[in-house]
Design an enzyme around this catalytic site. Structure first.
Site, PDB file in Angstrom:
ATOM      1  N   LYS A 116       0.840  -1.206   0.000  1.00 17.82           N
ATOM      2  CA  LYS A 116       0.000   0.000   0.000  1.00 17.82           C
ATOM      3  C   LYS A 116       0.881   1.265   0.000  1.00 17.82           C
ATOM      4  O   LYS A 116       0.647   2.201  -0.771  1.00 17.82           O
ATOM      5  CB  LYS A 116      -0.927  -0.006   1.216  1.00 17.82           C
ATOM      6  CG  LYS A 116      -1.894   1.148   1.204  1.00 17.82           C
ATOM      7  CD  LYS A 116      -2.893   1.052   2.334  1.00 17.82           C
ATOM      8  CE  LYS A 116      -3.417   2.420   2.657  1.00 17.82           C
ATOM      9  NZ  LYS A 116      -3.511   2.693   4.081  1.00 17.82           N
ATOM     10  N   ASP A 158      -7.439   1.873   0.526  1.00 23.82           N
ATOM     11  CA  ASP A 158      -7.481   2.145   1.962  1.00 23.82           C
ATOM     12  C   ASP A 158      -8.922   1.898   2.430  1.00 23.82           C
ATOM     13  O   ASP A 158      -9.733   1.357   1.693  1.00 23.82           O
ATOM     14  CB  ASP A 158      -6.993   3.576   2.267  1.00 23.82           C
ATOM     15  CG  ASP A 158      -8.071   4.617   1.961  1.00 23.82           C
ATOM     16  OD1 ASP A 158      -9.015   4.299   1.190  1.00 23.82           O
ATOM     17  OD2 ASP A 158      -7.990   5.738   2.492  1.00 23.82           O
TER      18      ASP A 158
END
Ligand code: SF4
Length: 217
Positions: A129, A147
C-alpha cells in the site's frame, strides 16, 4: 440488491461516469500529506500508518527541517528519531523501518527514492500500500491504492464483492482505465470523507445516486 443492480446497470458501463462525476465534485482531491521531495513523500507515507494525515503533517513540519537527506536519519541515535516521530504512534517500529529504509536507499539506490513498485517494496517496512501511494504520487501508478475509504466505496458501488484489499485492488485494476489509476483512489477517499461517510452515507447529497446500487434515495 439484484433489483438495485439492474437499476444502475453493469459496473463496466458505470465506471467512467462514476470517475467523471467524482472528478467534477472533488476537483481538489489529492493526497493530504505535505511533502516537497520524493524522500519526504516516502517518509510521510511510512509515518501515516495507523494515524491521520493531519497528525503526520504536524510532525513532519519540524521533522523535515532536521532530517533532509537519508544520511540524517542514520546520524542520530534510534531513540532520538523515535522521540522526533513519537506523536505519529508506533514510533519504535516506524523509527526502525525508517532507518532500515534509509540504509537501503544509500546502499542500493544511490540515496534516491526508487520509482517502481518492485523496488519500493524491497525497502524495510514498505508494504504494497505504501509503495502504491509513493509510486502513484511520483507519476508511475502501477496499482490502485486501497485504503478504508476505497474499500467501503468500492463495495457500496458494487465495483467489487471482495473484502480483502489485495483482491479488491485486483478487481479495480481490471475495471478502472489505466490512466485513472492514480486519481481514482483520491476521488473515492474524498467522496468517502465528505459524502459517502462510513456510518451515515449522505446519499441525498451524492452525485452518484443513479449509478449506485446502495443509494438510499
Ligand atoms: S449513493 Fe449513497 S451509498 Fe452510494 S456512493 Fe453515494 S453516498 Fe455512497
Amino acid at each position: 440488491m439484484r433489483e438495485a443492480r439492474k437499476r444502475v446497470g453493469p459496473k463496466r458501463a458505470r465506471i467512467r461516469p462514476v470517475i467523471e462525476r467524482l472528478a467534477i465534485a472533488h476537483q481538489d482531491a489529492a493526497i493530504a500529506l505535505t511533502f516537497r521531495s520524493p524522500l519526504e513523500l516516502l517518509v510521510s507515507v511510512m509515518l501515516s500508518a495507523q494515524t491521520t494525515d493531519v497528525n503526520v503533517n504536524r510532525v513532519t513540519a519540524t521533522l523535515f527541517e532536521k532530517y533532509r537527506r537519508p544520511e540524517d536519519y542514520l546520524a542520530v541515535p534510534q531513540e532520538e528519531l523515535e522521540r522526533d516521530i513519537f506523536a505519529t504512534g508506533f514510533f519504535r517500529q516506524k523509527a526502525r523501518s525508517l532507518r532500515g529504509t534509509m540504509q537501503m536507499l544509500l546502499e542500493r539506490f544511490d540515496g534516491e527514492v526508487p520509482r517502481t513498485l518492485d523496488e519500493l517494496v524491497q525497502l524495510p517496512g514498505v508494504a504494497r500500500k505504501t509503495a502504491n501511494v509513493v509510486s502513484s504520487e511520483l507519476g508511475h501508478p502501477e496499482g490502485i491504492v486501497v485504503d478504508t475509504h476505497v474499500r467501503r466505496l468500492s463495495q457500496r458501488l458494487r465495483l467489487t464483492r471482495q473484502d480483502d484489499p489485495v483482491k479488491i485492488e485486483r478487481d479495480l485494476i481490471r475495471l478502472v482505465p489505466r490512466e485513472d489509476w492514480g486519481r481514482f483512489p483520491h476521488l473515492l477517499i474524498w467522496h468517502g470523507r465528505r459524502v459517502c461517510i462510513a456510518r451515515m452515507p449522505r446519499c441525498e447529497d451524492c452525485v452518484l445516486t443513479d449509478l449506485c446500487p446502495s443509494s438510499r434515495v
